[in-house]
Motif scaffolding. Structure first.
Motif, PDB file in Angstrom:
ATOM      1  N   LEU A  39       0.820  -1.211   0.000  1.00 36.55           N
ATOM      2  CA  LEU A  39       0.000   0.000   0.000  1.00 36.55           C
ATOM      3  C   LEU A  39       0.855   1.263   0.000  1.00 36.55           C
ATOM      4  O   LEU A  39       0.481   2.275  -0.578  1.00 36.55           O
ATOM      5  N   LEU A  42       2.147   1.813  -3.417  1.00 39.32           N
ATOM      6  CA  LEU A  42       1.052   2.270  -4.284  1.00 39.32           C
ATOM      7  C   LEU A  42       0.557   3.666  -3.896  1.00 39.32           C
ATOM      8  O   LEU A  42      -0.293   4.224  -4.571  1.00 39.32           O
ATOM      9  N   ALA A  43       1.084   4.206  -2.805  1.00 40.04           N
ATOM     10  CA  ALA A  43       0.668   5.527  -2.304  1.00 40.04           C
ATOM     11  C   ALA A  43      -0.836   5.580  -2.076  1.00 40.04           C
ATOM     12  O   ALA A  43      -1.510   6.498  -2.535  1.00 40.04           O
ATOM     13  N   TYR A  44      -1.357   4.607  -1.356  1.00 39.65           N
ATOM     14  CA  TYR A  44      -2.784   4.635  -1.040  1.00 39.65           C
ATOM     15  C   TYR A  44      -3.088   5.797  -0.100  1.00 39.65           C
ATOM     16  O   TYR A  44      -2.219   6.237   0.653  1.00 39.65           O
ATOM     17  N   PRO A  45      -4.312   6.281  -0.125  1.00 41.70           N
ATOM     18  CA  PRO A  45      -4.669   7.369   0.788  1.00 41.70           C
ATOM     19  C   PRO A  45      -4.419   6.931   2.227  1.00 41.70           C
ATOM     20  O   PRO A  45      -4.772   5.805   2.601  1.00 41.70           O
ATOM     21  N   GLY A  46      -3.798   7.804   2.997  1.00 43.91           N
ATOM     22  CA  GLY A  46      -3.630   7.545   4.430  1.00 43.91           C
ATOM     23  C   GLY A  46      -2.366   6.824   4.844  1.00 43.91           C
ATOM     24  O   GLY A  46      -2.032   6.804   6.019  1.00 43.91           O
ATOM     25  N   VAL A  47      -1.642   6.208   3.906  1.00 43.47           N
ATOM     26  CA  VAL A  47      -0.442   5.475   4.324  1.00 43.47           C
ATOM     27  C   VAL A  47       0.703   6.448   4.604  1.00 43.47           C
ATOM     28  O   VAL A  47       0.712   7.570   4.121  1.00 43.47           O
ATOM     29  N   LEU A  48       1.665   5.998   5.403  1.00 44.61           N
ATOM     30  CA  LEU A  48       2.767   6.860   5.822  1.00 44.61           C
ATOM     31  C   LEU A  48       4.099   6.134   5.673  1.00 44.61           C
ATOM     32  O   LEU A  48       4.153   4.911   5.788  1.00 44.61           O
ATOM     33  N   PRO A  87       4.353   7.174  -7.584  1.00 46.25           N
ATOM     34  CA  PRO A  87       2.969   7.058  -7.097  1.00 46.25           C
ATOM     35  C   PRO A  87       2.497   8.208  -6.209  1.00 46.25           C
ATOM     36  O   PRO A  87       1.345   8.588  -6.283  1.00 46.25           O
TER      37      PRO A  87
ATOM     38  N   TYR B 100      -7.728  -1.332   4.038  1.00 42.57           N
ATOM     39  CA  TYR B 100      -7.054  -1.492   5.342  1.00 42.57           C
ATOM     40  C   TYR B 100      -7.682  -0.540   6.348  1.00 42.57           C
ATOM     41  O   TYR B 100      -8.428   0.376   5.980  1.00 42.57           O
ATOM     42  N   MET B 200      -5.306   7.867   8.188  1.00 46.94           N
ATOM     43  CA  MET B 200      -6.129   9.072   8.208  1.00 46.94           C
ATOM     44  C   MET B 200      -5.676   9.877   6.989  1.00 46.94           C
ATOM     45  O   MET B 200      -4.514  10.231   6.883  1.00 46.94           O
ATOM     46  N   ARG B 325      -3.836   5.080 -10.297  1.00 47.82           N
ATOM     47  CA  ARG B 325      -3.934   3.799  -9.594  1.00 47.82           C
ATOM     48  C   ARG B 325      -5.293   3.514  -8.960  1.00 47.82           C
ATOM     49  O   ARG B 325      -5.681   2.366  -8.813  1.00 47.82           O
TER      50      ARG B 325
END
Lengths: 477, 484
Positions: A39, A42-48, A87, B100, B200, B325
């Motif tokens: 994730l 893929l630079a999903y929203p919210g990941v750090l 990403p 997630y 968040m 993506r």
């Protein structure tokens, strides 16, 4: 008109860590596209991002190996630009405060050594890969590589020829493998150079405008690209043109460089400190511990070989360019054979065969145990140097053989028995009265001819120095 | 069930006065009944919520429950929840289903809470009235013609109308406290780093902080017990030892030194609001507190500084929404650039675009030093003001917002007037300090909140101070007439 060439190099070294620099995804090469894209990749929203401290340790190792200042506090920054294989829309890098500050790397040249100043080295993440033409009318994105840790090593513009640039790149390539921070596999893109080239009138103190050749991943390409680029720049200026600062690509198919984008088209990367990552702080203790864990560095090892083992500067330097070569040499001398002979055999005979076969020392069919056996036979005068070369060649072709069996098989055992040699000498002297006269009348050449006759009579097996000595004695009687 | 506190809910669930399923259905029914007029929720998933409630009931039956087991909580739609649509109030993420859990969501799941649904919010948390949501404006339950505040307006409306016993929110410049003030309940923005930001959706990373929104300070304490956790997935999460925020609620506040910053009582503050705030502070005096006049001289710079730093970070944080993506991608495009342009043009609303533009500008070569760097320096000065103030007082009090709720549409076309809504809240985000808003009275039928600002990690003390006020007042127990 004469021109000075000015070259600086930025190298992207892929660090040998199990996982990516800001996530737990694997860094292994060649797997199915996007199978290592977690994730975060893929630079999903919210990941750090969470920093992988193994990458930091690699950077510190490098800094220590080039005698550089390690910055106790360094800052990760975002480099913002849009590209489908980037990403997040930004790359995490270090900008104003890199982890490694100024250092230097000594490179061997034909006529001695030159220090290349390292300006800085900073940690950053790699992008993914775009591939075009796999799907009709579409581009594919593979993010397996996205987030792989890189150390970007930047030099001052200290190199003044393609040869120096290649020498630097090779030395750096050797060093990062030596200290175990990079696999050095250039085909897989583990080690990529961006080369900044400019020319100026000979002796001028003002630098010319530079062009940056991107992403060179072989030493051959570095040389070709610089040669072409330098000629192009000189011709352009001599034809009344002006060099525009730009980024260029090298095409290995035709050996030419071509502009990709000019300064005006260049991105404004809007660097700013990444608020998701705290400043990277490393303690004096931690740096000290890493220093303790470093292997003996090539420079130190070279000095030791010169002073303790009496090797020439050249031999010591050649043996310490590459860790595998140095290890091979140390294994040899551990088996009790002479350092000088060992150096000679590696650098002359072994290297020549390795080069011809285009293989590394680790792939050598002749291991250090066999070579040690061979050198021992020279040392105890069982065989001559020439005979040893024959055995070496035979071993190379059928490595299953042993030195002892080959000496027997090839009948190369040296004759060192005094009475046996004396017999041979007596026979030769009996048959060559005229030559004796010549020798006695002062013709030194005749002596060599007599030695030759004795050697011939022994079918090359007589110990030549013994023959020399005994013949001289006989003739003076 | 309607007006029970979280503690009472927990107790009655344990005593089997009702089941979690009954409780969850009760609130789902209210949501079904009132959401059309309030628009507080973006996503409801009754089946999932009920399934969670049934699990909780099994746990309660086996005696394995924790304090939160079976209690339904509404989650702001900025938190990723596994399997739930997580939109962040944007068309860009209209169909994005999170794969997630955010740490906050995970913590509530682990504690046995029920996810009641995802609440409406200003798009990417950018707004102070909940009018920038792609999913429509949220209404204030005290008067449906008025805004609930923002950006956590959906959570605020839901808590005020008792569509949920409590909700989560996030606060980047006041997004928990201002809506808590405008909707008449208790909201807490913790110390930056106390609650994990993992999962968040980021607006301005150095300012964003999640916190509880619930009727009372006691409810908020109970929620913070679950929300606060050191998280290795968030590098800015601080390794603060776990506290029990319920434990200190009953401490005496005799001798408490309350700082009143003169800058918070000047021009721009509604006179009715000022009276209410002064009245509330006077109540504290009666309880044995001492009033100290203090100054936060750089307060007036907070808004300009915030509108450099927050957009700068946002412009970068929102770059990932590129149509490649996940999320929205324009239907037709000629090439890559065209795809980027159209996707972002169509996927983002006006306020988000405005902030991306500001942020991109202030980070640009040639402007970085004058804007971004200067703003960071002033941010430090603002932080220093607070450090100095806390040498003279234990808590700072003032208004949470310059006025009570305003009418929908009133400030929508005037961004600067809208930005002034956060004039008293923004400086604490810049300094990373914890702050609360608690109900302190009403003006023209609309609630007014008192703001409490504490030093770093003083949440326990803040909740204690708030709780003591709530023992002698019932503003936080009032419910809007329009609903029920």
């Amino acid at each position: 008109m004469d021109w000075d060439i000015v070259i600086g190099i930025e190298t992207h070294v892929q660090l040998k860590t199990q996982t990516k620099i800001f996530s737990g995804a694997s860094t292994s090469f060649g797997n199915e596209a996007n199978s290592q894209a977690c994730l975060v990749s893929l630079a999903y929203p919210g990941v750090l991002p969470v920093l992988n401290h193994e990458a930091v340790n690699c950077a510190i190792k490098f800094g220590l190996a080039v005698d550089a200042k390690i910055n106790k506090k360094s800052i990760f920054a975002r480099k913002n630009y849009f590209y489908p294989d980037l990403p997040k829309g930004y790359q995490i890098s270090q900008f104003e405060l890199p982890i490694v500050g100024e250092g230097k790397l000594s490179i061997p040249l034909n006529d001695g050594y030159k220090d290349i100043r390292i300006l800085r080295a900073h940690l950053e993440e790699d992008a993914g890969k775009s591939s075009h033409g796999i799907l009709q009318g579409k581009s594919g994105i593979d993010l397996n590589r996205a987030g792989t840790p890189l150390l970007e090593i930047v030099t001052e513009p200290d190199m003044s020829s393609a040869a120096e640039a290649v020498a630097y790149a090779k030395k750096l390539h050797d060093l990062v493998q030596w200290i175990g921070i990079c696999d050095g596999n250039m085909q897989e893109g583990n080690f990529r150079c961006d080369v900044n080239v400019s020319v100026k009138k000979k002796g001028s103190t003002t630098l010319g405008t530079r062009r940056e050749i991107k992403n060179l991943n072989s030493f051959k390409f570095i040389k070709q690209a610089i040669d072409f680029e330098v000629n192009w720049q000189i011709e352009t200026i001599e034809d009344g043109g002006e060099i525009q600062q730009s980024t260029i690509l090298f095409n290995p198919d035709n050996g030419e460089t071509k502009a990709m984008r000019s300064k005006e088209e260049a991105n404004d990367y809007r660097y700013f400190p990444d608020p998701d990552l705290l400043p990277l702080v490393v303690s004096e203790d931690h740096i000290h511990n890493i220093k303790q864990s470093l292997p003996e560095l090539p420079g130190e090892m070279q000095k030791r070989f010169e002073i303790d083992l009496g090797l020439s500067e050249y031999d010591a330097s050649e043996l310490t360019n590459n860790k595998d070569v140095a290890d091979y040499f140390m294994n040899l001398i551990k088996r009790g054979v002479s350092a000088k002979l060992s150096a000679n055999w590696i650098l002359v005979n072994l290297f020549s065969r390795l080069n011809d076969a285009d293989i590394s020392i680790n792939e050598s069919p002749i291991g250090f145990d066999q070579l040690a056996d061979l050198i021992k036979k020279i040392e105890d005068q069982t065989i001559s140097n020439n005979a040893a070369k024959k055995i070496f060649d035979a071993l190379w072709d059928s490595p299953a053989g042993t030195v002892d069996s080959l000496i027997d098989e090839l009948g190369l055992k040296q004759i060192s028995n005094d009475s046996e040699i004396e017999g041979l000498i007596d026979k030769v002297l009996n048959d060559n009265g005229a030559m004796i006269e010549e020798y006695k009348s002062g013709k030194d050449k005749a002596f060599n001819a007599l030695v030759g006759q004795v050697m011939k009579a022994s079918r090359g097996k007589a110990n030549p120095s013994q023959v020399n000595e005994m013949l001289k004695k006989k003739l003076s009687n | 069930m309607l007006n029970l506190s979280l503690k009472q809910l927990s107790q009655q669930l344990r005593e089997k006065a009702f089941s979690s399923e009954e409780l969850t259905r009760f609130f789902l029914d209210r949501i079904r009944k009132y959401n059309d007029s309030l628009n507080a929720f973006i996503t409801i998933d009754e089946d999932t919520s009920i399934a969670m409630a049934k699990q909780a009931d099994l746990k309660i039956a086996s005696g394995n429950q924790g304090t939160f087991t079976g209690i339904p909580i509404a989650q702001k739609d900025i938190f990723c929840a596994d399997g739930w649509k997580t939109t962040c109030g944007s068309k860009m993420l209209e169909n994005f289903v999170a794969p997630y859990n955010a740490t906050v969501v995970q913590n509530f799941n682990d504690a046995g809470a029920i996810n009641l649904g995802k609440t409406n919010m200003d798009e990417f948390a950018m707004g102070s009235s909940n009018e920038t949501s792609y999913f429509g404006a949220v209404k204030n339950p005290w008067n449906l013609e008025y805004v609930p505040g923002g950006s956590s307006g959906g959570s605020a409306s839901a808590v005020a109308a008792r569509l949920a016993p409590a909700a989560t929110g996030t606060d980047t410049g006041g997004s928990i406290r201002q809506p808590a003030s405008l909707c008449g309940f208790t909201g807490l923005k913790p110390t930056y780093g106390l609650v994990s930001r993992y999962g968040m959706i980021a607006f301005a990373s150095s300012l964003d902080q999640a916190g509880p929104m619930a009727p009372s300070a006691e409810d908020c304490a109970m929620m913070l017990n679950v929300m606060a956790s050191h998280d290795i997935k968030d590098s800015t999460s601080l390794p603060h030892p776990k506290e029990d925020y319920l434990a200190s609620l009953d401490n005496s506040i005799k001798g408490l030194r309350i700082g009143m910053p003169k800058e918070f009582f000047g021009e721009g503050l509604d006179s009715e609001v000022q009276k209410i705030i002064e009245g509330a502070i006077n109540e504290y005096k009666k309880m044995g507190a001492e009033i100290v006049e203090i100054s936060l001289p750089n307060s007036e710079l907070a808004i300009p500084v915030y509108y450099v730093i927050a957009p700068a970070e946002a412009s970068s944080n929102l770059s990932r929404y590129d149509g490649v993506r996940y999320g929205y991608r324009t239907k037709e495009y000629d090439d890559l650039m065209d795809m980027y342009f159209k996707t972002r043009q169509e996927g983002f609303g006006d306020e988000v675009k405005r902030r991306i533009l500001i942020g991109t500008y202030v980070l640009s070569a040639g402007y970085y030093d004058a804007y971004y760097l200067k703003a960071q320096k002033i941010r430090q000065l603002i932080s220093n003001d607070f450090s100095q103030a806390f040498q003279k007082c234990d808590v700072i009090m003032g208004p949470s917002a310059p006025s009570a709720a305003f009418k929908s549409g009133e400030k929508k076309e005037d961004p600067l007037a809208m930005y002034l809504q956060d004039i008293y809240t923004i400086s604490t985000n810049l300094a990373g300090l914890p702050a609360m808003s608690i109900p302190a009275g009403f003006t023209k039928g609309l609630p007014v909140g008192l703001q409490l600002i504490g030093n770093h990690f003083s949440e326990g003390h803040l909740l204690n101070i708030a709780h003591q006020f709530q023992l002698i007042s019932d503003w936080h127990r009032k419910t809007p007439k329009e609903i029920d």
